[in-house]
Scaffold this active site. Structure first.
Site, mmCIF file in Angstrom:
data_model
loop_
_atom_site.group_PDB
_atom_site.id
_atom_site.type_symbol
_atom_site.label_atom_id
_atom_site.label_comp_id
_atom_site.label_asym_id
_atom_site.label_seq_id
_atom_site.Cartn_x
_atom_site.Cartn_y
_atom_site.Cartn_z
ATOM 1 N N SER A 120 9.522 -7.398 51.783
ATOM 2 C CA SER A 120 9.135 -8.810 51.878
ATOM 3 C C SER A 120 10.344 -9.661 52.259
ATOM 4 O O SER A 120 11.494 -9.254 52.090
ATOM 5 C CB SER A 120 8.566 -9.298 50.548
ATOM 6 N N LYS A 136 12.812 -9.349 37.027
ATOM 7 C CA LYS A 136 11.566 -9.522 36.265
ATOM 8 C C LYS A 136 10.513 -8.486 36.634
ATOM 9 O O LYS A 136 9.525 -8.330 35.917
ATOM 10 C CB LYS A 136 11.020 -10.939 36.434
ATOM 11 N N ASP A 137 10.715 -7.752 37.742
ATOM 12 C CA ASP A 137 9.773 -6.697 38.135
ATOM 13 C C ASP A 137 10.079 -5.357 37.475
ATOM 14 O O ASP A 137 9.313 -4.405 37.637
ATOM 15 C CB ASP A 137 9.805 -6.494 39.656
ATOM 16 N N ARG A 191 1.550 -14.479 32.323
ATOM 17 C CA ARG A 191 2.354 -15.500 31.641
ATOM 18 C C ARG A 191 2.047 -16.883 32.187
ATOM 19 O O ARG A 191 1.764 -17.818 31.422
ATOM 20 C CB ARG A 191 3.852 -15.190 31.809
ATOM 21 N N ARG A 192 2.091 -17.009 33.513
ATOM 22 C CA ARG A 192 1.808 -18.319 34.107
ATOM 23 C C ARG A 192 0.372 -18.753 33.820
ATOM 24 O O ARG A 192 0.114 -19.921 33.525
ATOM 25 C CB ARG A 192 2.068 -18.278 35.615
ATOM 26 N N ARG A 206 -2.490 -13.227 44.599
ATOM 27 C CA ARG A 206 -1.471 -12.204 44.840
ATOM 28 C C ARG A 206 -0.836 -12.426 46.203
ATOM 29 O O ARG A 206 -1.363 -13.138 47.051
ATOM 30 C CB ARG A 206 -2.100 -10.797 44.825
ATOM 31 N N VAL A 255 5.570 -15.035 48.883
ATOM 32 C CA VAL A 255 5.636 -16.500 48.895
ATOM 33 C C VAL A 255 4.843 -17.078 50.062
ATOM 34 O O VAL A 255 4.026 -17.994 49.898
ATOM 35 C CB VAL A 255 7.107 -16.974 48.961
ATOM 36 N N GLN A 256 5.055 -16.519 51.246
ATOM 37 C CA GLN A 256 4.384 -17.045 52.442
ATOM 38 C C GLN A 256 2.870 -16.881 52.343
ATOM 39 O O GLN A 256 2.107 -17.784 52.726
ATOM 40 C CB GLN A 256 4.924 -16.350 53.696
ATOM 41 N N ARG A 297 1.052 -16.759 49.605
ATOM 42 C CA ARG A 297 0.505 -17.691 48.619
ATOM 43 C C ARG A 297 0.430 -19.118 49.173
ATOM 44 O O ARG A 297 -0.539 -19.843 48.927
ATOM 45 C CB ARG A 297 1.352 -17.661 47.343
ATOM 46 N N CYS A 332 3.034 -5.972 32.509
ATOM 47 C CA CYS A 332 2.227 -6.956 33.230
ATOM 48 C C CYS A 332 0.940 -7.294 32.485
ATOM 49 O O CYS A 332 0.200 -8.172 32.892
ATOM 50 C CB CYS A 332 1.888 -6.431 34.628
#
Length: 308
Positions: free
Chosen positions: A12, A84-85, A132-133, A150, A153-154, A156, A243
């Site tokens: 990505s 975080k992954d 979490r969000r 899912r 960034v682009q 979403r 997750c």
């Protein structure tokens, strides 16, 4: 010039930006040119799965499996990850050998027509794939319809433009690394919207037995970030975090001391338990673990029912 180090990364744009940052730091630390470091993009299972939450597909390891296989197969020398992954347990023979200086840990809200979550109309759709969000959004605005979102960034942002939702949440760190901070709307306060453990930090994974590589990457390790993430990951491990669990945690290092805050939430945001702890940064792992065990005891095992 002969390649000195092969750097594995997800394919990505954000992952590539993180790999380029790691390469730039290695170049500066060792006085080597760009061509000494080959960046090897690898598509992971997590990248291919776009139609369902990671919790249903196998969890965090979906973003690391192929990179770790490439490490085992000697196809790459290091793997660059978003911290975080990373699962809390590192596979046998592999180590997290360096952490880069941490970016801003906060989340941001991006809306189609409004600048803040409070301005969304009653019942509006807000897109996020992070449990979490989702839980934090529902805690703030239980009236909102949270939909699964899912993709990178682009992707979403494109879904937002297409009207799949009226808003979404992204990490400020990722936007900054992509030079896209200008798209951010509301930057969320840490006490209202605490980050995921490891958020904003890049880590490097390598083979434990490869001492030459370990020595190279040690030169770019940021000790404060390492201690902070040691604490946060210990908190996650104590809660068996994955997750499938809405968990937030953030450690800050100052003057040799560590201050940690964590929270666990029900997926619907209806109940949560917070914890704060501090101590010497050398005790980072113990502080995180004890905080996790204490908050787990406070919540009771019934709190976790239905998470998995």
């Amino acid at each position: 010039m002969q390649t000195v180090l092969k750097i594995g990364t997800r394919a990505s744009q954000l992952a590539m930006a993180q790999a380029h940052e790691a390469r730039a730091r290695l170049m500066a630390a060792h006085g080597l040119p760009e061509e000494a470091f080959e960046i090897v993009p690898i598509t992971t299972t997590g990248d291919r799965i776009q139609n369902r939450p990671l919790s249903e597909a196998g969890g965090k390891g979906l973003f690391t499996k192929e990179l770790e296989e490439a490490l085992y197969g000697l196809d790459i020398d290091i793997a660059v990850h978003s911290s975080k992954d990373m699962p809390t347990e590192t596979p046998e023979g592999l180590v997290l050998s360096a952490f880069l200086p941490r970016e801003d840990v906060r989340d941001v809200f991006i809306g189609r027509s409004v600048k803040a979550i409070a301005d969304l109309p009653q019942g509006a759709r807000l897109g996020s794939s992070s449990l979490r969000r989702q839980a934090l959004i529902r805690r703030m605005r239980p009236d909102l319809e949270v939909v699964m979102f899912r993709g990178n960034v682009q992707t979403r942002l494109r879904k937002l433009e297409e009207g799949v939702a009226e808003g979404t949440m992204l990490a400020l760190a990722g936007l900054r690394r992509l030079g896209m901070e200008h798209v951010a709307g509301e930057i969320m306060a840490l006490d209202i919207f605490p980050p995921a453990p490891g958020q904003g930090a890049i880590c490097i994974e390598s083979r434990a037995a490869d001492s030459a590589v370990s020595e190279m990457v040690a030169a770019i390790n940021h000790a404060d970030t390492e201690h902070a993430l040691t604490c946060e990951r210990a908190f996650l491990a104590a809660l068996d975090g994955s997750c499938r669990t809405p968990i937030a945690g953030h450690a800050v290092i100052a003057d040799g001391r560590i201050a940690f805050k964590g929270v666990i939430l029900r997926p619907d945001g209806s109940e949560w338990h917070e914890i704060a702890a501090e101590g010497d940064m050398a005790d980072a792992a113990r502080i995180g673990h004890d905080a996790g065990m204490e908050v787990r005891g406070r919540a009771g095992e019934g709190f976790f029912a239905g998470w998995s």
